[in-house]
Enzyme design. Structure first.
Site, mmCIF file in Angstrom:
data_model
loop_
_atom_site.group_PDB
_atom_site.id
_atom_site.type_symbol
_atom_site.label_atom_id
_atom_site.label_comp_id
_atom_site.label_asym_id
_atom_site.label_seq_id
_atom_site.Cartn_x
_atom_site.Cartn_y
_atom_site.Cartn_z
ATOM 1 N N HIS A 82 77.533 152.197 25.678
ATOM 2 C CA HIS A 82 78.813 151.506 25.700
ATOM 3 C C HIS A 82 79.717 152.090 26.770
ATOM 4 O O HIS A 82 79.788 153.303 26.949
ATOM 5 C CB HIS A 82 79.521 151.607 24.352
ATOM 6 C CG HIS A 82 80.793 150.816 24.295
ATOM 7 N ND1 HIS A 82 80.818 149.476 23.952
ATOM 8 C CD2 HIS A 82 82.070 151.151 24.583
ATOM 9 C CE1 HIS A 82 82.060 149.036 24.008
ATOM 10 N NE2 HIS A 82 82.832 150.030 24.403
ATOM 11 N N ARG A 168 94.252 142.708 19.993
ATOM 12 C CA ARG A 168 94.757 143.786 20.845
ATOM 13 C C ARG A 168 94.864 143.339 22.299
ATOM 14 O O ARG A 168 95.784 143.748 23.023
ATOM 15 C CB ARG A 168 93.826 145.002 20.751
ATOM 16 C CG ARG A 168 93.937 145.766 19.449
ATOM 17 C CD ARG A 168 92.791 146.758 19.273
ATOM 18 N NE ARG A 168 92.659 147.644 20.399
ATOM 19 C CZ ARG A 168 91.509 148.119 20.869
ATOM 20 N NH1 ARG A 168 90.367 147.761 20.291
ATOM 21 N NH2 ARG A 168 91.484 148.940 21.900
ATOM 22 N N LYS A 187 81.333 149.280 15.765
ATOM 23 C CA LYS A 187 80.213 148.411 16.146
ATOM 24 C C LYS A 187 78.910 149.199 16.208
ATOM 25 O O LYS A 187 77.857 148.720 15.798
ATOM 26 C CB LYS A 187 80.508 147.755 17.497
ATOM 27 C CG LYS A 187 81.624 146.720 17.461
ATOM 28 C CD LYS A 187 81.708 145.936 18.744
ATOM 29 C CE LYS A 187 82.372 146.688 19.872
ATOM 30 N NZ LYS A 187 83.831 146.779 19.747
#
Length: 435
Positions: A82, A168, A187
C-alpha cells in the site's frame, strides 16, 4: 450515546473509550449517524488527534464493521502493498503483477483518488470492462487461480472505511495520521494478508509534508500490523516531485506497462523493483536483496510481469489487449505541448500543484462521487536536475479541448523552479522501518 456528544468530546480534546468508538463506527455504518455528523467528528480528530489506543480501537472497529477474508488461511504467504498516495504514483500497478510473477500471491484491496493524489482503482478502470467490485468468492477465486487480485473497496469488507474514505476526500479531513493509519490498516486486516509492505510518502505531493510526519505514520501502521500478527515493513519515500512522468489515469496505466517492460522512467522503475525485491526477502522467497533483484529483472526480461498484469485484468473483466497494446487505452482528443520559458536546470517541481492541475483537466475529483475523465492528464518531459533550453518541451497536456489545455499553462509554469547551475535530485527511498 449521541453522536453530538462524541463530536464535542473530541473537539474539546477528550479521549474516547473503546465502547464509544465502537458505537460511533457501528452507527455510522448502519446509517444512523449521518454524513454531516461524521464529517464534524472527523474534523475534530484532525484538529485534536487520537492516541495510540484510540487509533487501534478505530482500526479494529472499522475491520469488524464487515466481513473478514483471512486470505492467509487460504494462500500462504500472501502479501499486500500500500502507498499513502502521491502524484504520479502508479507503483501498485507494476509491483502487484511483478511480485505475483516472482511467485508471491498478492491480495490487494485498493482505493480511488483522494484529493490531489490519484487512486489505483481509477487507473485500472481506464481499461475497458475492468471490474474492481468483487464478491468474497470472486476475490478468493482470482487470488487462487491468478496469484494476484486487484479489488476495489467492497461493500462487505471494512464498509465503515469505505464510507469514511469518500467523505474525507471532500471535507478537508484527509491529512490526519490516526485517520490515515486506521483507514489503511483496516483494509489490510480485513483481507488478512500475512505480509504487508507500506510505501509512506513525504514531500510537497504527499499528505505527509515532512519526513518526521511520514515516520510517525509509518511507525503507527507498523505497530498496528505487529499487534495484528502481520509482518509489516514501511519504506519512507520522497514525493517532492511527481513520481515518474505520467499524471492521470490512462497515462499512468501506460507508464506502469512500460515499467513492466523495463522501459519506464528511472525513478519510478527503481522504486517498483525495490518494492518487489523487499517483498521477496520478507516472504523468504529470496535470501538477499541482490538475489531478489535478479529475480525481478528475470521476470521483466521474460515478460512474466506484463503477462500477469494482462491475466489479472482479464480475470476481472478487463480488455487484456489494452495491456498488450497500450495505445488502445483511452486517449484525450487534444495533446498540447507546453515549452520551457527558460534555459537552465529544473531545480524543483511542485508535485501537489501538478496534481491539482491534473484534477482541473478532469483526472481527479473535487466532489464526492464525481466521475473522472480517464483520458486526461499530464506527461512531464523533464524532471528535477534536467537541463532545458528555452522552447524545449516541458509538459505535454492531455485535455478535452485545446483551450482547456492552454488555460493551464500559467498554472503549470508556476510549478517549476529553475537554477543556472546543475541540480542533483534527492534520494527517492529515505529509510525503511521494520518491526
Amino acid at each position: 450515546m449521541q453522536a453530538v456528544e462524541l463530536i464535542r468530546k473530541k473537539r474539546d480534546g477528550g479521549v474516547l473509550d473503546t465502547d464509544e468508538i465502537n458505537w460511533l463506527i457501528e452507527q455510522y455504518t448502519q446509517g444512523a449517524v449521518p454524513d454531516y455528523q461524521m464529517a464534524a467528528w472527523l474534523m475534530a480528530v484532525c484538529w485534536r488527534g487520537m492516541d495510540a489506543r484510540e487509533t487501534r480501537d478505530l482500526t479494529m472497529a472499522m475491520v469488524h464493521s464487515g466481513d473478514e477474508l483471512h486470505v492467509r488461511d487460504i494462500v500462504s504467504p500472501v502479501i499486500d502493498k500500500h502507498s499513502t498516495g502521491g502524484v504520479g504514483d502508479k507503483v501498485t500497478l507494476a509491483v502487484a503483477p511483478l511480485a505475483a510473477a516472482c511467485g508471491i500471491a498478492v491480495g490487494k484491496m485498493t482505493g480511488r483518488g483522494l484529493g490531489h493524489t490519484g487512486g489505483t482503482v481509477d487507473k485500472l478502470e481506464s481499461v475497458q470492462g475492468f471490474r474492481p467490485e468483487l464478491t468474497r468468492e470472486e476475490f478468493i477465486h482470482i487470488l487462487k487461480t491468478e496469484g494476484v487480485v486487484l479489488a476495489g473497496q467492497s461493500a462487505d469488507l471494512a464498509p465503515a472505511d469505505g464510507k469514511m474514505y469518500a467523505l474525507r476526500d471532500v471535507t478537508g479531513t484527509v491529512e490526519s495520521i490516526p485517520l490515515i493509519a486506521a483507514s489503511i490498516m483496516s483494509k489490510k486486516l480485513a483481507i488478512g494478508c500475512s505480509h504487508l509492505l507500506l510505501d509512506v510518502k513525504f514531500g510537497s505531493g504527499a499528505f505527509m509534508k515532512t519526513v518526521e510526519k511520514a515516520r510517525e505514520l509509518a511507525q503507527a501502521m507498523v505497530d498496528i500490523g505487529r499487534l495484528a500478527g502481520i509482518h509489516t515493513v514501511a519504506a519512507l519515500t520522497s514525493m517532492e516531485q511527481p513520481l515518474g512522468c505520467a499524471v492521470g489515469n490512462a497515462l499512468e496505466m501506460m507508464e506502469a506497462i512500460a515499467i513492466l517492460r523495463g522501459e519506464g522512467p528511472e525513478d519510478v522503475s527503481e522504486l517498483c523493483y525495490h518494492d518487489v525485491a523487499e517483498l521477496l526477502v520478507m516472504t523468504g522467497k529470496a535470501q538477499t536483496m541482490d538475489t531478489a533483484e535478479q529475480q525481478v529483472q528475470q521476470a521483466i526480461r521474460s515478460g512474466a510481469g506484463l503477462a500477469k498484469l494482462a491475466a489479472v485484468i482479464a480475470a476481472q473483466g478487463g480488455d487484456a489487449r489494452q495491456v498488450e497494446q497500450p495505445h488502445l487505452l483511452p486517449q484525450a482528443p487534444y495533446k498540447v505541448m507546453l515549452t520551457s520559458p527558460h534555459t537552465g536546470y529544473i531545480a524543483a517541481i511542485d508535485a501537489e500543484a501538478i496534481g491539482l492541475a491534473s484534477m482541473r483537466l478532469g483526472a481527479g475529483r473535487f466532489r464526492k462521487g464525481e466521475p473522472v475523465d480517464h483520458r486526461t492528464g499530464l506527461v512531464l518531459q523533464a524532471k528535477v536536475g534536467a537541463y532545458r533550453q528555452a522552447g524545449e518541451p516541458l509538459v505535454e497536456v492531455h485535455a478535452r479541448s485545446e483551450a482547456e489545455a492552454r488555460d493551464l499553462f500559467e498554472t503549470l509554469l508556476a510549478c517549476y523552479r529553475w537554477s543556472d547551475t546543475p541540480v542533483q535530485p534527492g534520494a527517492l527511498i529515505h529509510e525503511v522501518i521494520r518491526p
